[in-house]
Design a protein around this motif. Structure first.
Motif, mmCIF file in Angstrom:
data_model
loop_
_atom_site.group_PDB
_atom_site.id
_atom_site.type_symbol
_atom_site.label_atom_id
_atom_site.label_comp_id
_atom_site.label_asym_id
_atom_site.label_seq_id
_atom_site.Cartn_x
_atom_site.Cartn_y
_atom_site.Cartn_z
ATOM 1 N N ILE A 130 13.043 11.294 6.765
ATOM 2 C CA ILE A 130 13.225 10.412 5.605
ATOM 3 C C ILE A 130 13.524 11.182 4.325
ATOM 4 O O ILE A 130 13.863 10.576 3.304
ATOM 5 N N TRP A 131 13.404 12.521 4.361
ATOM 6 C CA TRP A 131 13.626 13.301 3.135
ATOM 7 C C TRP A 131 14.061 14.710 3.493
ATOM 8 O O TRP A 131 13.804 15.199 4.598
ATOM 9 N N ARG A 132 14.717 15.334 2.525
ATOM 10 C CA ARG A 132 15.221 16.693 2.672
ATOM 11 C C ARG A 132 14.800 17.498 1.443
ATOM 12 O O ARG A 132 14.832 17.000 0.325
ATOM 13 N N GLU A 133 14.420 18.745 1.650
ATOM 14 C CA GLU A 133 13.967 19.648 0.565
ATOM 15 C C GLU A 133 12.785 19.063 -0.211
ATOM 16 O O GLU A 133 12.925 18.737 -1.389
ATOM 17 N N PRO A 134 11.633 18.968 0.419
ATOM 18 C CA PRO A 134 11.319 19.408 1.778
ATOM 19 C C PRO A 134 11.623 18.318 2.816
ATOM 20 O O PRO A 134 11.745 17.142 2.478
ATOM 21 N N GLU B 13 -1.225 13.331 6.889
ATOM 22 C CA GLU B 13 -0.488 12.471 5.960
ATOM 23 C C GLU B 13 0.337 11.425 6.718
ATOM 24 O O GLU B 13 0.796 11.655 7.826
ATOM 25 N N ARG B 14 0.516 10.277 6.063
ATOM 26 C CA ARG B 14 1.336 9.222 6.662
ATOM 27 C C ARG B 14 2.818 9.592 6.641
ATOM 28 O O ARG B 14 3.580 9.170 7.507
ATOM 29 N N VAL C 139 0.822 -1.211 0.000
ATOM 30 C CA VAL C 139 0.000 0.000 0.000
ATOM 31 C C VAL C 139 0.859 1.265 0.000
ATOM 32 O O VAL C 139 0.569 2.230 -0.720
ATOM 33 N N ASP C 140 1.912 1.293 0.797
ATOM 34 C CA ASP C 140 2.757 2.486 0.878
ATOM 35 C C ASP C 140 3.752 2.588 -0.271
ATOM 36 O O ASP C 140 4.070 3.683 -0.731
ATOM 37 N N VAL D 3 7.694 10.592 9.438
ATOM 38 C CA VAL D 3 6.724 9.494 9.404
ATOM 39 C C VAL D 3 5.658 9.730 10.463
ATOM 40 O O VAL D 3 5.942 10.256 11.539
ATOM 41 N N SER D 4 4.438 9.339 10.159
ATOM 42 C CA SER D 4 3.375 9.448 11.159
ATOM 43 C C SER D 4 3.447 8.245 12.097
ATOM 44 O O SER D 4 4.144 7.265 11.838
ATOM 45 N N ARG D 5 2.695 8.313 13.173
ATOM 46 C CA ARG D 5 2.778 7.269 14.186
ATOM 47 C C ARG D 5 2.064 5.973 13.812
ATOM 48 O O ARG D 5 2.201 4.973 14.517
ATOM 49 N N ASP D 6 1.310 5.982 12.711
ATOM 50 C CA ASP D 6 0.642 4.736 12.308
ATOM 51 C C ASP D 6 1.399 4.014 11.203
ATOM 52 O O ASP D 6 0.831 3.212 10.457
ATOM 53 N N THR D 7 2.709 4.259 11.108
ATOM 54 C CA THR D 7 3.528 3.595 10.108
ATOM 55 C C THR D 7 4.352 2.475 10.737
ATOM 56 O O THR D 7 4.573 2.439 11.952
#
Length: 285
Positions: A162-166, A194-195, A85-86, A170-174
């Motif tokens: 997990i990413w830069r620019e921007p 958002e997840r 799904v992700d 991660v959300s807590r349901d991941t």
């Protein structure tokens, strides 16, 4: 009566009969299929499916997890498509429904979901014994790694980037967040739904005790540590192996051992030295 197995969408799958041709669009699931002894049945993979290298390099590529070459998949005539799904786009899956007889949808949301995942693929592809072997290894690793006070951090708020620019977290349901929570790390709670939300680092001032820079999907390096420290002064920053935190499948077993060592090392460093020393303690290999 044939046995049936239910995937994440509630779709019932029969145990595979006859020749099996699998295309996997998820790196960690490709590794799991290999661990189940199904390497010779995998006819397609993404360019990110790199483990185990000696086996996956022989399997044709069909693009990336979100940039799948639909014609390449069709040409391989798969009997089964394994997706997540992700990791994969809904439009990709829908486009392939008319040409792939069986699409197996997965969505692990926490470390213990690995047991269901092993048994789902092990059952569908008639390799239950291999699946149960992985279940035993995972259970032993999970119990040993998460039950000891030495391998759990004192309750701490962490920002896992997990990413830069921007900047993205991660959300807590991941799966990532719940895996970290098993070791005492509570991920920053974004106000957004958002997840994998975008954020401004300034939002996290006085709201996190540590920042973890993942090695994937963005390849954070030591040079990025100072950038974080300038915005969040006084907050220790660590590089962390993203595969060991985010990959389910067999790598999750190694990931539990990794996180136990990682947590113990950071806890010891926090007790002994200043924050400048914490940052320079490298991730466990």
């Amino acid at each position: 009566m044939s046995r049936r197995y239910i995937d994440q969408l509630g779709t019932r799958h029969e145990q595979a009969n006859g020749p099996v041709r699998i295309v996997s669009l998820v790196p960690s699931l490709t590794e799991l299929l290999c661990a189940l002894g199904l390497t010779n049945q995998i006819v397609g993979r993404t360019g990110f499916c790199i483990h185990p290298r000696e086996l996956t390099r022989r399997i044709p590529k069909v693009g990336g997890t979100k940039t799948v070459d639909l014609e390449a998949v069709r040409a391989l005539a798969p009997t089964h498509l394994v997706v997540n799904v992700d990791e994969n786009l809904l439009e990709t899956v829908e486009a392939l429904r008319t040409v792939v007889p069986s699409i197996i949808v997965t969505h692990p949301l926490g470390p213990l979901d690995n047991l269901l995942l092993y048994r789902l693929l092990g059952g569908i592809f008639d390799c239950d014994a291999q699946a149960e072997h992985l279940c035993r290894k995972f259970t032993a690793a999970y119990t040993g790694s998460t039950s000891s006070t030495e391998t759990r951090a004192a309750p701490a708020r962490v920002l896992y980037l997990i990413w830069r620019e921007p900047w993205m977290t991660v959300s807590r349901d991941t799966y990532i967040s719940r895996t970290l929570a098993a070791f005492g790390w509570q991920t920053w709670a974004s106000p957004r739904a958002e997840r994998y939300p975008v954020l401004h680092l300034e939002e996290c001032r006085d709201a996190v005790d540590r920042v973890l820079l993942s090695s994937e999907p963005y390849a954070f390096r030591e040079k990025h540590v100072g950038e974080i420290e300038r915005t969040l002064p006084g907050v220790p920053v660590d590089l962390i192996d993203g595969e060991m935190v985010s990959w389910y499948g067999p790598r999750a077993i190694d990931g539990l051992h990794y996180l136990a060592e990682f947590t113990a090392a950071r806890t010891t460093m926090d007790q002994k030295g200043p924050q400048t020393l914490r940052r320079n303690c490298p991730p466990t290999a």
